[in-house]
Design an enzyme around this catalytic site. Structure first.
Site, PDB file in Angstrom:
ATOM      1  N   LYS A   1     -71.908  55.778 -50.558  1.00  0.00           N
ATOM      2  CA  LYS A   1     -73.032  54.851 -51.106  1.00  0.00           C
ATOM      3  C   LYS A   1     -74.078  54.469 -50.179  1.00  0.00           C
ATOM      4  O   LYS A   1     -75.294  54.280 -50.277  1.00  0.00           O
ATOM      5  CB  LYS A   1     -72.570  53.623 -51.484  1.00  0.00           C
ATOM      6  CG  LYS A   1     -71.149  53.650 -52.784  1.00  0.00           C
ATOM      7  CD  LYS A   1     -70.649  52.272 -53.349  1.00  0.00           C
ATOM      8  CE  LYS A   1     -69.929  51.592 -52.223  1.00  0.00           C
ATOM      9  NZ  LYS A   1     -68.890  52.194 -51.735  1.00  0.00           N
TER      10      LYS A   1
ATOM     11  N   ARG B   1     -69.274  44.298 -57.299  1.00  0.00           N
ATOM     12  CA  ARG B   1     -67.832  44.980 -57.187  1.00  0.00           C
ATOM     13  C   ARG B   1     -66.814  44.142 -58.176  1.00  0.00           C
ATOM     14  O   ARG B   1     -65.681  44.594 -58.134  1.00  0.00           O
ATOM     15  CB  ARG B   1     -67.255  44.502 -55.731  1.00  0.00           C
ATOM     16  CG  ARG B   1     -67.764  45.601 -54.956  1.00  0.00           C
ATOM     17  CD  ARG B   1     -66.890  45.437 -53.380  1.00  0.00           C
ATOM     18  NE  ARG B   1     -66.756  46.378 -52.676  1.00  0.00           N
ATOM     19  CZ  ARG B   1     -67.299  46.626 -51.655  1.00  0.00           C
ATOM     20  NH1 ARG B   1     -68.475  46.129 -51.318  1.00  0.00           N
ATOM     21  NH2 ARG B   1     -66.838  47.748 -50.882  1.00  0.00           N
TER      22      ARG B   1
ATOM     23  N   ARG C   1     -65.509  57.484 -39.895  1.00  0.00           N
ATOM     24  CA  ARG C   1     -66.511  56.588 -39.908  1.00  0.00           C
ATOM     25  C   ARG C   1     -66.920  55.987 -38.533  1.00  0.00           C
ATOM     26  O   ARG C   1     -66.000  55.161 -38.257  1.00  0.00           O
ATOM     27  CB  ARG C   1     -66.754  55.743 -41.095  1.00  0.00           C
ATOM     28  CG  ARG C   1     -67.853  54.676 -41.093  1.00  0.00           C
ATOM     29  CD  ARG C   1     -68.269  54.205 -42.631  1.00  0.00           C
ATOM     30  NE  ARG C   1     -67.335  53.505 -43.144  1.00  0.00           N
ATOM     31  CZ  ARG C   1     -67.338  52.830 -44.463  1.00  0.00           C
ATOM     32  NH1 ARG C   1     -68.396  53.085 -45.006  1.00  0.00           N
ATOM     33  NH2 ARG C   1     -66.482  52.081 -44.744  1.00  0.00           N
TER      34      ARG C   1
ATOM     35  N   ARG D   1     -64.954  50.522 -37.838  1.00  0.00           N
ATOM     36  CA  ARG D   1     -64.562  49.001 -38.561  1.00  0.00           C
ATOM     37  C   ARG D   1     -63.093  48.794 -38.340  1.00  0.00           C
ATOM     38  O   ARG D   1     -62.443  49.563 -38.849  1.00  0.00           O
ATOM     39  CB  ARG D   1     -65.348  48.973 -39.779  1.00  0.00           C
ATOM     40  CG  ARG D   1     -66.891  48.764 -39.728  1.00  0.00           C
ATOM     41  CD  ARG D   1     -67.345  49.188 -40.808  1.00  0.00           C
ATOM     42  NE  ARG D   1     -66.989  48.671 -42.266  1.00  0.00           N
ATOM     43  CZ  ARG D   1     -67.422  48.956 -43.466  1.00  0.00           C
ATOM     44  NH1 ARG D   1     -68.444  49.454 -43.617  1.00  0.00           N
ATOM     45  NH2 ARG D   1     -66.857  48.400 -44.498  1.00  0.00           N
TER      46      ARG D   1
ATOM     47  N   ARG E   1     -58.041  48.879 -49.796  1.00  0.00           N
ATOM     48  CA  ARG E   1     -59.223  48.713 -50.493  1.00  0.00           C
ATOM     49  C   ARG E   1     -59.228  49.581 -51.552  1.00  0.00           C
ATOM     50  O   ARG E   1     -60.088  49.450 -52.610  1.00  0.00           O
ATOM     51  CB  ARG E   1     -60.362  49.336 -49.266  1.00  0.00           C
ATOM     52  CG  ARG E   1     -60.395  48.143 -48.295  1.00  0.00           C
ATOM     53  CD  ARG E   1     -61.159  48.516 -46.878  1.00  0.00           C
ATOM     54  NE  ARG E   1     -62.618  48.481 -47.416  1.00  0.00           N
ATOM     55  CZ  ARG E   1     -63.542  49.254 -46.626  1.00  0.00           C
ATOM     56  NH1 ARG E   1     -63.224  49.917 -45.680  1.00  0.00           N
ATOM     57  NH2 ARG E   1     -64.814  49.256 -47.189  1.00  0.00           N
TER      58      ARG E   1
HETATM   59  P1  ADP Z   1     -69.727  53.564 -48.522  1.00  0.00           P
HETATM   60  O1  ADP Z   1     -71.042  52.979 -48.124  1.00  0.00           O
HETATM   61  O2  ADP Z   1     -69.521  54.127 -49.747  1.00  0.00           O
HETATM   62  O3  ADP Z   1     -68.487  52.806 -47.903  1.00  0.00           O
HETATM   63  P2  ADP Z   1     -70.390  55.545 -46.237  1.00  0.00           P
HETATM   64  O4  ADP Z   1     -72.002  55.901 -46.630  1.00  0.00           O
HETATM   65  O5  ADP Z   1     -70.585  54.600 -45.109  1.00  0.00           O
HETATM   66  O6  ADP Z   1     -69.673  54.880 -47.407  1.00  0.00           O
HETATM   67  O7  ADP Z   1     -69.764  56.813 -46.092  1.00  0.00           O
HETATM   68  C1  ADP Z   1     -68.661  57.075 -45.602  1.00  0.00           C
HETATM   69  C2  ADP Z   1     -68.261  58.013 -44.286  1.00  0.00           C
HETATM   70  O8  ADP Z   1     -68.664  59.257 -44.775  1.00  0.00           O
HETATM   71  C3  ADP Z   1     -69.356  57.674 -43.232  1.00  0.00           C
HETATM   72  O9  ADP Z   1     -68.554  58.037 -41.936  1.00  0.00           O
HETATM   73  C4  ADP Z   1     -70.420  58.896 -43.653  1.00  0.00           C
HETATM   74  O10 ADP Z   1     -71.269  59.211 -42.580  1.00  0.00           O
HETATM   75  C5  ADP Z   1     -69.657  60.021 -44.203  1.00  0.00           C
HETATM   76  N1  ADP Z   1     -70.364  60.608 -45.356  1.00  0.00           N
HETATM   77  C6  ADP Z   1     -71.141  60.033 -46.211  1.00  0.00           C
HETATM   78  N2  ADP Z   1     -71.631  61.023 -47.026  1.00  0.00           N
HETATM   79  C7  ADP Z   1     -70.975  62.123 -46.971  1.00  0.00           C
HETATM   80  C8  ADP Z   1     -70.794  63.399 -47.229  1.00  0.00           C
HETATM   81  N3  ADP Z   1     -71.740  63.862 -48.596  1.00  0.00           N
HETATM   82  N4  ADP Z   1     -69.945  64.348 -46.883  1.00  0.00           N
HETATM   83  C9  ADP Z   1     -69.157  63.933 -45.632  1.00  0.00           C
HETATM   84  N5  ADP Z   1     -69.154  62.840 -45.240  1.00  0.00           N
HETATM   85  C10 ADP Z   1     -70.012  61.929 -45.800  1.00  0.00           C
HETATM   86  P1  AMP Z   2     -68.772  47.608 -47.462  1.00  0.00           P
HETATM   87  O1  AMP Z   2     -69.517  47.463 -46.412  1.00  0.00           O
HETATM   88  O2  AMP Z   2     -69.324  47.622 -49.042  1.00  0.00           O
HETATM   89  O3  AMP Z   2     -67.486  48.627 -47.598  1.00  0.00           O
HETATM   90  O4  AMP Z   2     -67.920  46.234 -47.770  1.00  0.00           O
HETATM   91  C1  AMP Z   2     -66.889  45.953 -46.700  1.00  0.00           C
HETATM   92  C2  AMP Z   2     -66.080  44.587 -47.247  1.00  0.00           C
HETATM   93  O5  AMP Z   2     -66.970  43.531 -47.419  1.00  0.00           O
HETATM   94  C3  AMP Z   2     -65.363  44.902 -48.450  1.00  0.00           C
HETATM   95  O6  AMP Z   2     -64.233  45.614 -48.385  1.00  0.00           O
HETATM   96  C4  AMP Z   2     -65.206  43.292 -49.076  1.00  0.00           C
HETATM   97  O7  AMP Z   2     -64.312  42.360 -48.305  1.00  0.00           O
HETATM   98  C5  AMP Z   2     -66.569  42.594 -48.426  1.00  0.00           C
HETATM   99  N1  AMP Z   2     -67.536  42.697 -49.540  1.00  0.00           N
HETATM  100  C6  AMP Z   2     -68.607  43.540 -49.570  1.00  0.00           C
HETATM  101  N2  AMP Z   2     -69.430  43.394 -50.857  1.00  0.00           N
HETATM  102  C7  AMP Z   2     -68.549  42.495 -51.691  1.00  0.00           C
HETATM  103  C8  AMP Z   2     -68.817  42.149 -52.983  1.00  0.00           C
HETATM  104  N3  AMP Z   2     -69.634  42.331 -53.799  1.00  0.00           N
HETATM  105  N4  AMP Z   2     -67.974  41.263 -53.377  1.00  0.00           N
HETATM  106  C9  AMP Z   2     -66.870  40.962 -52.681  1.00  0.00           C
HETATM  107  N5  AMP Z   2     -66.482  41.317 -51.572  1.00  0.00           N
HETATM  108  C10 AMP Z   2     -67.531  42.046 -50.957  1.00  0.00           C
END
Ligand code: ADP
Ligand code: AMP
Length: 213
Positions: free
Chosen positions: A13, A88, A127, A160, A171
């Protein structure tokens, strides 16, 4: 243009939201990034949020909704935004809809980045995040130019705390119980669009661009 990104944690995302923000000139708003910035700065909000985040739980709606509504009221959101990680829960989505309806507005698209749980544990372990500017990388798929260092701002990259395998399982459970119902919620409104998030990030983006136009 107002866009919501949906998908399991690690679906991509944030990666796609940043590309959308660049192309369509709208701010990328990540509630997770806002919480992490607060944790880094030692604010009261950050200390409260950290208790939940470290366990892979959602931060309570009261806290989350307030920071989001404050953020989207800023001037740079006049022409829209891309929300990453919000809403969420159904109550969060309802509060957002209500706040938009009050100004005769609505969300245009909810983009569901679809990736099966099996792929996620591997992705999250790889990541690497920059807690300074919010950039994300992947050690195999999207590596930084210099190992462990952010291309954008030169700061150190970290795994992280909530990307450790013991927390990722939690999660995913939380996602399926509390967030997945949003798929039906936005589908019923006719604005849900699903893309295959297992594809290469450039192909995922091309699919999103063909939806957004
Ligand atoms: P989210 O915001 O949904 O938690 P991220 O955008 O941070 O996810 O992506 C999660 C991990 O996967 C990151 O390390 C990112 O660089 C990697 N990633 C994102 N898109 C792709 C893809 N299409 N193929 C492989 N790895 C990806
Ligand atoms: P993210 O960076 O989106 O993966 O979010 C990391 C963490 O932040 C999540 O696992 C939640 O603990 C908290 N968080 C982020 N966005 C929300 C939301 N909209 N509602 C509740 N918790 C959130």
């Amino acid at each position: 243009m107002k866009i919501i990104m949906l998908g399991v944690p690690g679906a991509g995302k944030g990666t796609q939201a940043k590309m959308i923000a660049d192309k369509y000139h709208v701010p990328h708003i990540s509630t997770g990034d806002i919480f992490r910035a607060n944790i880094k700065n030692g604010t009261e909000l950050g200390m409260e949020a950290k208790k939940y985040m470290d366990q892979g739980l959602l931060v309570p709606d009261e806290l989350t909704v307030k920071i989001l509504l404050d953020r989207v009221a800023k001037n740079d959101c006049e022409n829209g935004y891309v929300l990453d990680g919000f809403p969420r829960t159904i109550p969060q989505a309802e509060v957002l809809d209500k706040a938009l309806a009050e100004i005769n507005d609505k969300i245009d698209f909810a983009i569901n980045v679809d990736v099966p749980d099996e792929n996620i544990i591997r992705r999250m372990g790889g990541r690497r995040a920059c807690l300074s500017c919010g950039a994300t990388y992947h050690v195999e798929h999207i590596p930084p130019k210099k190992e462990g260092i952010c291309d954008a701002c030169g700061k150190e990259l970290v795994l992280r705390d909530d990307d450790k395998p013991e927390t990722v399982g939690n999660r995913l459970d939380v996602y399926h119980k509390q967030t997945q119902p949003l798929i039906d919620f936005y589908n019923a409104k006719g604005i849900l669009k699903t893309v295959d998030g297992t594809a290469d990030m450039k192909d995922v983006f091309a699919a999103i661009v063909s939806i957004l136009g």
